[in-house]
Scaffold this motif. Structure first.
Motif, mmCIF file in Angstrom:
data_model
loop_
_atom_site.group_PDB
_atom_site.id
_atom_site.type_symbol
_atom_site.label_atom_id
_atom_site.label_comp_id
_atom_site.label_asym_id
_atom_site.label_seq_id
_atom_site.Cartn_x
_atom_site.Cartn_y
_atom_site.Cartn_z
ATOM 1 N N HIS A 154 0.824 -1.201 0.000
ATOM 2 C CA HIS A 154 0.000 0.000 0.000
ATOM 3 C C HIS A 154 0.859 1.252 0.000
ATOM 4 C CE1 HIS A 154 0.607 -0.645 4.422
ATOM 5 N NE2 HIS A 154 0.647 0.681 4.451
ATOM 6 N N VAL A 155 0.201 2.376 -0.253
ATOM 7 C CA VAL A 155 0.847 3.687 -0.209
ATOM 8 C C VAL A 155 0.067 4.560 0.759
ATOM 9 C CG1 VAL A 155 1.535 5.734 -1.505
ATOM 10 C CG2 VAL A 155 1.604 3.490 -2.606
ATOM 11 N N ASN A 156 0.784 5.242 1.643
ATOM 12 C CA ASN A 156 0.173 6.174 2.579
ATOM 13 C C ASN A 156 0.598 7.586 2.181
ATOM 14 O OD1 ASN A 156 -0.349 7.861 4.901
ATOM 15 N ND2 ASN A 156 -0.510 6.016 6.142
ATOM 16 N N PHE A 157 -0.379 8.360 1.704
ATOM 17 C CA PHE A 157 -0.136 9.740 1.293
ATOM 18 C C PHE A 157 -0.336 10.682 2.483
ATOM 19 C CE2 PHE A 157 -2.190 7.718 -2.474
ATOM 20 C CZ PHE A 157 -1.129 7.805 -3.366
ATOM 21 N N LEU A 158 0.469 11.712 2.547
ATOM 22 C CA LEU A 158 0.182 12.837 3.426
ATOM 23 C C LEU A 158 -0.662 13.833 2.643
ATOM 24 C CD1 LEU A 158 3.620 13.439 5.193
ATOM 25 C CD2 LEU A 158 1.484 12.726 6.299
ATOM 26 N N ALA A 159 -1.651 14.430 3.297
ATOM 27 C CA ALA A 159 -2.544 15.366 2.623
ATOM 28 C C ALA A 159 -2.923 16.480 3.581
ATOM 29 C CB ALA A 159 -3.805 14.662 2.131
ATOM 30 N N ALA A 160 -3.003 17.687 3.062
ATOM 31 C CA ALA A 160 -3.421 18.815 3.889
ATOM 32 C C ALA A 160 -4.819 18.571 4.449
ATOM 33 C CB ALA A 160 -3.382 20.107 3.073
ATOM 34 N N GLU A 161 -5.697 17.958 3.635
ATOM 35 C CA GLU A 161 -7.048 17.595 4.065
ATOM 36 C C GLU A 161 -7.359 16.187 3.556
ATOM 37 O OE1 GLU A 161 -10.252 20.585 3.876
ATOM 38 O OE2 GLU A 161 -8.798 21.842 2.846
ATOM 39 N N PRO A 162 -7.294 15.180 4.414
ATOM 40 C CA PRO A 162 -7.560 13.811 3.957
ATOM 41 C C PRO A 162 -8.968 13.608 3.398
ATOM 42 C CG PRO A 162 -6.419 13.796 6.066
ATOM 43 C CD PRO A 162 -6.806 15.218 5.803
ATOM 44 N N GLY A 163 -9.964 14.262 3.959
ATOM 45 C CA GLY A 163 -11.347 14.033 3.571
ATOM 46 C C GLY A 163 -11.629 14.153 2.086
ATOM 47 N N PRO A 164 -11.306 15.298 1.449
ATOM 48 C CA PRO A 164 -11.569 15.438 0.013
ATOM 49 C C PRO A 164 -10.825 14.420 -0.845
ATOM 50 C CG PRO A 164 -11.212 17.584 1.024
ATOM 51 C CD PRO A 164 -10.857 16.562 2.052
ATOM 52 N N ASN A 165 -9.659 13.999 -0.390
ATOM 53 C CA ASN A 165 -8.905 13.000 -1.149
ATOM 54 C C ASN A 165 -9.577 11.633 -1.059
ATOM 55 O OD1 ASN A 165 -6.179 14.342 -2.057
ATOM 56 N ND2 ASN A 165 -6.609 15.108 -0.008
ATOM 57 N N GLY A 166 -10.081 11.297 0.131
ATOM 58 C CA GLY A 166 -10.828 10.058 0.267
ATOM 59 C C GLY A 166 -12.088 10.066 -0.578
ATOM 60 N N GLU A 167 -12.745 11.207 -0.665
ATOM 61 C CA GLU A 167 -13.932 11.327 -1.506
ATOM 62 C C GLU A 167 -13.576 11.122 -2.977
ATOM 63 O OE1 GLU A 167 -15.551 15.130 -0.582
ATOM 64 O OE2 GLU A 167 -16.158 14.557 1.464
ATOM 65 N N PHE A 168 -12.427 11.638 -3.394
ATOM 66 C CA PHE A 168 -11.969 11.454 -4.770
ATOM 67 C C PHE A 168 -11.767 9.965 -5.066
ATOM 68 C CE2 PHE A 168 -8.079 10.583 -7.225
ATOM 69 C CZ PHE A 168 -8.466 11.032 -8.477
ATOM 70 N N VAL A 169 -11.108 9.255 -4.159
ATOM 71 C CA VAL A 169 -10.865 7.825 -4.376
ATOM 72 C C VAL A 169 -12.186 7.065 -4.436
ATOM 73 C CG1 VAL A 169 -9.830 5.742 -3.390
ATOM 74 C CG2 VAL A 169 -8.568 7.888 -3.347
ATOM 75 N N GLN A 170 -13.145 7.441 -3.608
ATOM 76 C CA GLN A 170 -14.443 6.769 -3.621
ATOM 77 C C GLN A 170 -15.271 7.140 -4.852
ATOM 78 O OE1 GLN A 170 -16.415 6.647 0.509
ATOM 79 N NE2 GLN A 170 -14.835 8.220 0.748
ATOM 80 N N ASP A 171 -15.446 8.434 -5.088
ATOM 81 C CA ASP A 171 -16.389 8.904 -6.102
ATOM 82 C C ASP A 171 -15.860 8.777 -7.526
ATOM 83 O OD1 ASP A 171 -17.996 9.535 -3.968
ATOM 84 O OD2 ASP A 171 -17.476 11.670 -3.976
ATOM 85 N N VAL A 172 -14.555 8.901 -7.699
ATOM 86 C CA VAL A 172 -13.966 8.846 -9.041
ATOM 87 C C VAL A 172 -13.365 7.474 -9.327
ATOM 88 C CG1 VAL A 172 -12.223 9.827 -10.584
ATOM 89 C CG2 VAL A 172 -13.551 11.334 -9.084
ATOM 90 N N LEU A 173 -12.580 6.944 -8.387
ATOM 91 C CA LEU A 173 -11.872 5.683 -8.626
ATOM 92 C C LEU A 173 -12.645 4.459 -8.160
ATOM 93 C CD1 LEU A 173 -8.220 6.730 -7.667
ATOM 94 C CD2 LEU A 173 -9.353 6.852 -9.901
ATOM 95 N N GLY A 174 -13.661 4.646 -7.329
ATOM 96 C CA GLY A 174 -14.473 3.522 -6.890
ATOM 97 C C GLY A 174 -13.935 2.766 -5.705
ATOM 98 N N GLY A 175 -13.064 3.380 -4.902
ATOM 99 C CA GLY A 175 -12.557 2.725 -3.708
ATOM 100 C C GLY A 175 -13.578 2.731 -2.580
#
Length: 322
Positions: A154-175
């Motif tokens: 796995h890869v663990n990204f650092l993000a200024a705001e994790p929430g919007p990035n998680g939404e991107f993975v769910q809504d766009v990539l289907g995670g």
């Protein structure tokens, strides 16, 4: 609502290092990866159970960090659909031509700026004489060198705001979110997401410096907990910096060891192989700030550097503990 996943699995990562020779020594002699090929300043390395040509692209650079993360799709149609979804979400990028065993791929970014490479066409690995396994259902003979990690996990990204990035993975990539930490104010502190029955493929952790696009760590899976214990001895004997562990995470229950490779990037050696998410209606496990503050599974407190170290390095700023 997450779309059905069109991602088959985590393919490979491109890691940047200011110490290319020493980093190469670490990944081949300490972790046990095999060099497959070279191209300019990049070395292509593979884990022994990888059906593709490589798991890691190690590229010489002026600093450390992650250039991009590659995800293989489940087909060409799914790749085209993901491209359309990324562009509709305003995360579109550009097509890349065939290269290094891959067909055409599409480069987009998550909201924090991490580069995501999407691809379908790939060249399957054919082991040369000397690396050919006895069992035909294994890609390469076990190297018997260093830790002998099985695969990129796995890869663990650092993000200024994790929430919007998680939404991107769910809504766009289907995670799917399997576990998360939610702060008392309702903001997401970290999220673990999967595309398959693995408990997680990508993680987003809040960057306490407020920076964008950095790496927390990348992780390689070993077969057993004993391999992780042996990895600690190997790193100790070869002056590889051990940050924390061996120990067991409370979140996801992964048995872990964190070290810094010579270029400064954090690498996790882990044994998560027995935990799978089989429920199609899995309900994400949410941990509170108070629960997270208790530390790891057996009471080990999370060390300060785990919250402050990331690559590329940035000037540290004082932050309140979450």
């Amino acid at each position: 609502m997450a779309i059905p996943s069109r991602i088959a699995h985590l393919g490979h990562v491109e890691l940047l290092t200011p110490e290319p020779e020493r980093s190469l020594w670490f990944f081949t002699e300490i972790l046990g990866l095999t060099e497959h090929s070279r191209d300019g300043d990049s070395v292509f390395l593979r884990t022994w159970d990888d059906y593709e040509l490589y798991s890691l692209v190690l590229t010489a650079h002026e600093t450390s960090g992650l250039r991009r993360t590659a995800l293989r799709t489940t087909g060409q149609r799914e790749l085209d659909e993901l491209v359309a979804a990324a562009e509709a979400a305003g995360r579109g990028g550009r097509w890349l031509g065939p290269s290094a065993g891959l067909g055409p791929s599409y480069l987009c970014t998550d909201p924090d700026g991490h580069e995501i490479r999407l691809y379908w066409e790939t060249e399957w690995y054919q082991a040369p004489e000397g690396l050919r396994p006895s069992l035909k259902n294994q890609a390469q003979a076990y190297p018997g060198r260093g830790v002998g990690v099985r695969r990129l996990d796995h890869v663990n990204f650092l993000a200024a705001e994790p929430g919007p990035n998680g939404e991107f993975v769910q809504d766009v990539l289907g995670g799917r979110v399997t576990e998360q930490i939610v702060n008392d104010d309702g903001s997401v502190a970290a999220q673990w997401l999967t595309f398959t029955n693995k408990s997680y493929d990508l993680v987003y952790t809040g960057d306490w410096t407020g920076s964008n696009g950095r790496l927390h760590h990348l992780a390689f899976a070993a077969d057993t907990r004993e391999d992780i214990l042996r990895a600690a001895d190997i790193c100790l004997d070869h002056d590889v910096f051990i940050e924390t562990g061996p120990h067991k995470h409370a979140i996801q229950q992964t048995f872990f060891l964190y070290v810094y490779e010579p270029g400064g990037n954090r690498v996790e050696l882990c044994n998560p192989l027995t935990r799978l998410i089989l429920a199609p209606d899995w309900r994400p496990i949410t941990w509170t700030q108070a629960e997270r503050a208790k530390g790891q599974a057996w009471g080990l407190k999370t060390i300060e550097s785990f919250h402050t170290h990331g690559t590329p390095p940035v000037e540290e700023v004082p932050v309140a503990e979450a």
